[in-house]
Design an enzyme around this catalytic site. Sequence first.
Site, PDB file in Angstrom:
ATOM      1  N   ASP A 101       0.834  -1.209   0.000  1.00  0.00           N
ATOM      2  CA  ASP A 101       0.000   0.000   0.000  1.00  0.00           C
ATOM      3  C   ASP A 101       0.868   1.259   0.000  1.00  0.00           C
ATOM      4  O   ASP A 101       1.994   1.247   0.488  1.00  0.00           O
ATOM      5  CB  ASP A 101      -0.917  -0.030   1.236  1.00  0.00           C
ATOM      6  CG  ASP A 101      -2.077   0.940   1.093  1.00  0.00           C
ATOM      7  OD1 ASP A 101      -2.419   1.312  -0.056  1.00  0.00           O
ATOM      8  OD2 ASP A 101      -2.637   1.343   2.131  1.00  0.00           O
ATOM      9  N   ASN A 160     -11.160  -2.749  -5.049  1.00  0.00           N
ATOM     10  CA  ASN A 160     -10.422  -1.759  -5.831  1.00  0.00           C
ATOM     11  C   ASN A 160     -11.109  -1.373  -7.145  1.00  0.00           C
ATOM     12  O   ASN A 160     -10.741  -0.377  -7.774  1.00  0.00           O
ATOM     13  CB  ASN A 160      -8.979  -2.221  -6.092  1.00  0.00           C
ATOM     14  CG  ASN A 160      -8.076  -2.125  -4.887  1.00  0.00           C
ATOM     15  OD1 ASN A 160      -7.161  -2.924  -4.696  1.00  0.00           O
ATOM     16  ND2 ASN A 160      -8.299  -1.140  -4.017  1.00  0.00           N
TER      17      ASN A 160
HETATM   18  C1  IPE Z   1      -5.346  -2.743  -0.033  1.00  0.00           C
HETATM   19  O1  IPE Z   1      -5.049  -1.408  -0.279  1.00  0.00           O
HETATM   20  C2  IPE Z   1      -5.387  -3.516  -1.325  1.00  0.00           C
HETATM   21  C3  IPE Z   1      -4.111  -3.661  -2.024  1.00  0.00           C
HETATM   22  C4  IPE Z   1      -2.934  -3.294  -1.599  1.00  0.00           C
HETATM   23  C5  IPE Z   1      -4.207  -4.317  -3.291  1.00  0.00           C
HETATM   24  P1  IPE Z   1      -6.184  -0.310  -0.391  1.00  0.00           P
HETATM   25  O2  IPE Z   1      -5.492   0.977  -0.574  1.00  0.00           O
HETATM   26  O3  IPE Z   1      -7.181  -0.691  -1.412  1.00  0.00           O
HETATM   27  O4  IPE Z   1      -6.865  -0.396   1.045  1.00  0.00           O
HETATM   28  P2  IPE Z   1      -7.836   0.606   1.800  1.00  0.00           P
HETATM   29  O5  IPE Z   1      -8.933   0.965   0.850  1.00  0.00           O
HETATM   30  O6  IPE Z   1      -7.023   1.811   2.162  1.00  0.00           O
HETATM   31  O7  IPE Z   1      -8.285  -0.143   3.001  1.00  0.00           O
HETATM   32  C1  IPE Z   2      -1.670   0.139  -3.320  1.00  0.00           C
HETATM   33  O1  IPE Z   2      -1.406   1.504  -3.337  1.00  0.00           O
HETATM   34  C2  IPE Z   2      -1.873  -0.419  -4.699  1.00  0.00           C
HETATM   35  C3  IPE Z   2      -3.251  -0.867  -4.979  1.00  0.00           C
HETATM   36  C4  IPE Z   2      -4.230  -0.885  -4.136  1.00  0.00           C
HETATM   37  C5  IPE Z   2      -3.502  -1.341  -6.334  1.00  0.00           C
HETATM   38  P1  IPE Z   2      -2.588   2.540  -3.357  1.00  0.00           P
HETATM   39  O2  IPE Z   2      -2.973   2.836  -4.763  1.00  0.00           O
HETATM   40  O3  IPE Z   2      -3.690   2.104  -2.477  1.00  0.00           O
HETATM   41  O4  IPE Z   2      -1.882   3.812  -2.738  1.00  0.00           O
HETATM   42  P2  IPE Z   2      -2.500   4.834  -1.695  1.00  0.00           P
HETATM   43  O5  IPE Z   2      -2.947   4.032  -0.504  1.00  0.00           O
HETATM   44  O6  IPE Z   2      -3.639   5.522  -2.376  1.00  0.00           O
HETATM   45  O7  IPE Z   2      -1.362   5.738  -1.381  1.00  0.00           O
HETATM   46 MG    MG Z   3      -4.142   2.381  -0.527  1.00  0.00          MG
END
Ligand code: IPE
Ligand code: IPE
Ligand code: MG
Length: 252
Positions: A16, A64
């Site tokens: 993340d 997502n």
């Molecule tokens: C969790 O990250 C899913 C992945 C890393 C693929 P998210 O960014 O989607 O999680 P939330 O929404 O902050 O809980």
């Molecule tokens: C994790 O990084 C990757 C996926 C969930 C695909 P994020 O895209 O959630 O990054 P933040 O949390 O918005 O910084």
């Molecule tokens: Mg995220």
Amino acid sequence: MQATIHIPQHIAIVMDGNGRWAIQKGLPRIAGHRKGVEVVRDIARACAERGIAYLTLFAFSSENWRRPKEEVAFLMRLFTNALEREIGQLHENGIRLRVIGDLTRFEPSLQRQIQRAEAKTAHNTRMTLTVAANYGGRWDILQAARRCASNALNAGRPISLSALNEADIAKYLAIAYAPEPDLLIRTGGEQRISNFLLWQLAYTELYFTDTFWPDFNAEAFAHALHWYRSRERRFGSISAQREAPAYSAKAV
Ligand code: IPE
Ligand code: IPE
Ligand code: MG
């Protein structure tokens, strides 16, 4: 005897912070995802070198899809391209690739590409790299329960509810081939599971770091492993029992 305590056999990672990493640098969010793929390569290599048998990466959650459609489309292309580019190297390095999640929602071409990549690497034994894509822990438990029931029905052996046990369900979970994760790493500062491996994380050690995934490097990984070594895994027992030679998580 205690090797598994010091070196995790299975590490799961919620990668993340890609978006915030990019925004902090004045870049579009997708730049963070692109850098994130490079980090996947480095961490997978580090795991293989350390003899970690299973690495499981959360790449795209069931939730997502709620993101802007341009970002979702970019992530799909990135997945396709990374698979195309990396599969040869993974194979040469003896790594078996598995993809878990509800793959039916992906383009048929991507589904076929995943099947080919899995088939190509199916007999590799050095490490299993699992990518969780359109994966949700609740989806996993539900699909396992459904398959458990339907297989029993098809076999003409309806399930006896009083005999149904955890192992009956667990063998249908999408990652049934791997032991439960010893260590979960979540980068990016949030301290939540976000519907990752709900069933399997029951006794996993949870490590959270503020480092954004694109900045997660060998040193940050070593730090997580060092922290893991300091944990005492009791699985519901007490320390004194842990000293006893017969102690085992499975001996419950
Ligand atoms: C969790 O990250 C899913 C992945 C890393 C693929 P998210 O960014 O989607 O999680 P939330 O929404 O902050 O809980
Ligand atoms: C994790 O990084 C990757 C996926 C969930 C695909 P994020 O895209 O959630 O990054 P933040 O949390 O918005 O910084
Ligand atoms: Mg995220």
